[in-house]
Design a protein around this motif. Structure first.
Motif, PDB file in Angstrom:
ATOM      1  N   GLY A  25       0.817  -1.215   0.000  1.00  0.00           N
ATOM      2  CA  GLY A  25       0.000   0.000   0.000  1.00  0.00           C
ATOM      3  C   GLY A  25       0.848   1.261   0.000  1.00  0.00           C
ATOM      4  O   GLY A  25       0.565   2.214  -0.736  1.00  0.00           O
ATOM      5  N   THR A  26       1.894   1.261   0.778  1.00  0.00           N
ATOM      6  CA  THR A  26       2.782   2.428   0.839  1.00  0.00           C
ATOM      7  C   THR A  26       3.493   2.650  -0.493  1.00  0.00           C
ATOM      8  O   THR A  26       3.587   3.769  -0.989  1.00  0.00           O
ATOM      9  N   LEU A  27       3.981   1.577  -1.103  1.00  0.00           N
ATOM     10  CA  LEU A  27       4.639   1.686  -2.404  1.00  0.00           C
ATOM     11  C   LEU A  27       3.660   2.146  -3.486  1.00  0.00           C
ATOM     12  O   LEU A  27       4.016   2.933  -4.369  1.00  0.00           O
ATOM     13  N   THR A  28       2.425   1.660  -3.412  1.00  0.00           N
ATOM     14  CA  THR A  28       1.409   2.055  -4.394  1.00  0.00           C
ATOM     15  C   THR A  28       1.139   3.550  -4.331  1.00  0.00           C
ATOM     16  O   THR A  28       1.116   4.239  -5.362  1.00  0.00           O
ATOM     17  N   LYS A  44       1.421  16.167 -14.036  1.00  0.00           N
ATOM     18  CA  LYS A  44       1.038  17.564 -13.814  1.00  0.00           C
ATOM     19  C   LYS A  44       2.221  18.517 -13.975  1.00  0.00           C
ATOM     20  O   LYS A  44       2.039  19.724 -13.993  1.00  0.00           O
ATOM     21  N   LYS A  45       3.430  17.928 -14.032  1.00  0.00           N
ATOM     22  CA  LYS A  45       4.681  18.710 -14.073  1.00  0.00           C
ATOM     23  C   LYS A  45       4.744  19.672 -12.878  1.00  0.00           C
ATOM     24  O   LYS A  45       5.120  20.825 -12.995  1.00  0.00           O
ATOM     25  N   ASP A  46       4.351  19.132 -11.723  1.00  0.00           N
ATOM     26  CA  ASP A  46       4.294  19.917 -10.490  1.00  0.00           C
ATOM     27  C   ASP A  46       5.072  19.185  -9.404  1.00  0.00           C
ATOM     28  O   ASP A  46       4.617  18.160  -8.891  1.00  0.00           O
ATOM     29  N   PRO A  47       6.250  19.691  -9.011  1.00  0.00           N
ATOM     30  CA  PRO A  47       7.057  19.012  -7.993  1.00  0.00           C
ATOM     31  C   PRO A  47       6.393  18.980  -6.621  1.00  0.00           C
ATOM     32  O   PRO A  47       6.763  18.175  -5.772  1.00  0.00           O
ATOM     33  N   ASP A  48       5.386  19.829  -6.390  1.00  0.00           N
ATOM     34  CA  ASP A  48       4.683  19.798  -5.109  1.00  0.00           C
ATOM     35  C   ASP A  48       3.868  18.518  -4.941  1.00  0.00           C
ATOM     36  O   ASP A  48       3.488  18.168  -3.830  1.00  0.00           O
ATOM     37  N   TRP A  49       3.566  17.823  -6.046  1.00  0.00           N
ATOM     38  CA  TRP A  49       2.836  16.566  -5.964  1.00  0.00           C
ATOM     39  C   TRP A  49       3.739  15.403  -5.570  1.00  0.00           C
ATOM     40  O   TRP A  49       3.272  14.349  -5.162  1.00  0.00           O
ATOM     41  N   ILE A  50       5.036  15.571  -5.721  1.00  0.00           N
ATOM     42  CA  ILE A  50       5.963  14.485  -5.418  1.00  0.00           C
ATOM     43  C   ILE A  50       6.047  14.319  -3.911  1.00  0.00           C
ATOM     44  O   ILE A  50       6.317  15.266  -3.184  1.00  0.00           O
ATOM     45  N   ARG A  51       5.803  13.127  -3.463  1.00  0.00           N
ATOM     46  CA  ARG A  51       5.823  12.825  -2.038  1.00  0.00           C
ATOM     47  C   ARG A  51       6.686  11.594  -1.794  1.00  0.00           C
ATOM     48  O   ARG A  51       6.665  10.652  -2.576  1.00  0.00           O
ATOM     49  N   GLY A  52       7.380  11.617  -0.687  1.00  0.00           N
ATOM     50  CA  GLY A  52       8.110  10.439  -0.247  1.00  0.00           C
ATOM     51  C   GLY A  52       7.260   9.687   0.763  1.00  0.00           C
ATOM     52  O   GLY A  52       6.184  10.137   1.160  1.00  0.00           O
ATOM     53  N   THR A  53       7.745   8.551   1.198  1.00  0.00           N
ATOM     54  CA  THR A  53       7.004   7.742   2.156  1.00  0.00           C
ATOM     55  C   THR A  53       6.746   8.503   3.447  1.00  0.00           C
ATOM     56  O   THR A  53       5.649   8.447   3.992  1.00  0.00           O
ATOM     57  N   ASP A  71       6.441  11.723   3.834  1.00  0.00           N
ATOM     58  CA  ASP A  71       5.401  12.720   3.567  1.00  0.00           C
ATOM     59  C   ASP A  71       4.020  12.079   3.567  1.00  0.00           C
ATOM     60  O   ASP A  71       3.053  12.646   4.068  1.00  0.00           O
ATOM     61  N   LEU A  72       3.924  10.886   2.976  1.00  0.00           N
ATOM     62  CA  LEU A  72       2.634  10.213   2.884  1.00  0.00           C
ATOM     63  C   LEU A  72       2.130   9.795   4.251  1.00  0.00           C
ATOM     64  O   LEU A  72       0.940   9.916   4.545  1.00  0.00           O
ATOM     65  N   LEU A  73       3.031   9.308   5.083  1.00  0.00           N
ATOM     66  CA  LEU A  73       2.609   8.907   6.417  1.00  0.00           C
ATOM     67  C   LEU A  73       2.136  10.109   7.235  1.00  0.00           C
ATOM     68  O   LEU A  73       1.172  10.022   7.986  1.00  0.00           O
ATOM     69  N   TRP A  78      -5.947   9.459  12.122  1.00  0.00           N
ATOM     70  CA  TRP A  78      -5.123   8.828  13.153  1.00  0.00           C
ATOM     71  C   TRP A  78      -5.294   7.321  13.107  1.00  0.00           C
ATOM     72  O   TRP A  78      -4.351   6.576  13.379  1.00  0.00           O
ATOM     73  N   GLY A  79      -6.482   6.846  12.730  1.00  0.00           N
ATOM     74  CA  GLY A  79      -6.700   5.408  12.603  1.00  0.00           C
ATOM     75  C   GLY A  79      -5.925   4.819  11.440  1.00  0.00           C
ATOM     76  O   GLY A  79      -5.387   3.719  11.527  1.00  0.00           O
ATOM     77  N   VAL A  80      -5.847   5.582  10.338  1.00  0.00           N
ATOM     78  CA  VAL A  80      -5.075   5.139   9.179  1.00  0.00           C
ATOM     79  C   VAL A  80      -3.593   5.084   9.538  1.00  0.00           C
ATOM     80  O   VAL A  80      -2.894   4.130   9.199  1.00  0.00           O
ATOM     81  N   GLN A  81      -3.112   6.102  10.257  1.00  0.00           N
ATOM     82  CA  GLN A  81      -1.714   6.110  10.693  1.00  0.00           C
ATOM     83  C   GLN A  81      -1.441   4.949  11.641  1.00  0.00           C
ATOM     84  O   GLN A  81      -0.404   4.299  11.556  1.00  0.00           O
ATOM     85  N   LEU A  82      -2.378   4.689  12.552  1.00  0.00           N
ATOM     86  CA  LEU A  82      -2.217   3.582  13.491  1.00  0.00           C
ATOM     87  C   LEU A  82      -2.175   2.249  12.750  1.00  0.00           C
ATOM     88  O   LEU A  82      -1.339   1.389  13.049  1.00  0.00           O
ATOM     89  N   ALA A  83      -3.060   2.084  11.758  1.00  0.00           N
ATOM     90  CA  ALA A  83      -3.073   0.847  10.974  1.00  0.00           C
ATOM     91  C   ALA A  83      -1.756   0.668  10.219  1.00  0.00           C
ATOM     92  O   ALA A  83      -1.210  -0.443  10.169  1.00  0.00           O
ATOM     93  N   ALA A  84      -1.231   1.754   9.656  1.00  0.00           N
ATOM     94  CA  ALA A  84       0.049   1.670   8.942  1.00  0.00           C
ATOM     95  C   ALA A  84       1.170   1.318   9.916  1.00  0.00           C
ATOM     96  O   ALA A  84       2.022   0.468   9.615  1.00  0.00           O
ATOM     97  N   ALA A  85       1.159   1.942  11.087  1.00  0.00           N
ATOM     98  CA  ALA A  85       2.195   1.648  12.080  1.00  0.00           C
ATOM     99  C   ALA A  85       2.120   0.182  12.519  1.00  0.00           C
ATOM    100  O   ALA A  85       3.153  -0.491  12.629  1.00  0.00           O
TER     101      ALA A  85
END
Length: 151
Positions: free
Chosen positions: A83-86, A98-107, A109-111, A121-128
């Motif tokens: 899921g994280t890689l996706t 979009k040719k927009d560097p603001d859309w580029i996110r690392g892992t 940033d996504l978390l 917070w539930g999504v973050q807890l599930a990922a953790a």
């Protein structure tokens, strides 16, 4: 671009901005995004099929609850990684299109961005928890994964 930023986010945006300015740079970013999506698919396959879990050489006297827990760790852990890689691959592709560097996110940033989702917070807890279960499975792999001797 002006070199005034000093944080890791500024460095990430700087290299993406430079890459987007090069002919074909957007396709290079899209290629990396597609590679991440393929890698995510492989991780999901490992989790759903249980092939990695089945390759463990667990002792015969292993408790069935321990085996079931390790199987669940494998399933949840590999799906969390997938899921994280996706999502990372999707953000790379979307940013390049979009040719927009603001859309580029690392892992990382996504978390952090998960807190803005409904029930964030539930999504973050599930990922953790998913990453914690993956680490437990990795410890089991370190102990019981078969090593092949080289002749």
């Amino acid at each position: 671009m002006t070199g005034q930023g000093s944080g890791p986010d500024d460095a990430k945006k700087l290299w993406v901005t430079r890459l987007l300015q090069i002919d074909g740079g957007d396709w290079l970013i899209i290629t990396v995004g597609v590679i991440l999506l393929i890698w995510a698919g492989l991780q999901a396959y490992k989790g759903v099929s249980g092939k990695v879990y089945k390759s463990l050489e667990l002792p015969q006297e292993s408790n069935r609850y321990v085996c079931a827990f390790l199987r669940f760790c494998s399933f949840a852990g590999f799906l969390t990684v997938a899921g994280t890689l996706t999502v990372t691959g999707w953000y790379l592709i979307k940013g390049a299109l979009k040719k927009d560097p603001d859309w580029i996110r690392g892992t990382d940033d996504l978390l952090k961005a998960m807190e803005h989702f409904p029930g964030g917070w539930g999504v973050q807890l599930a990922a953790a928890l998913g990453f914690l279960l993956m680490s437990v499975f990795m410890l089991a792999m370190a102990r019981w994964f078969p090593l092949k001797a080289v002749d």
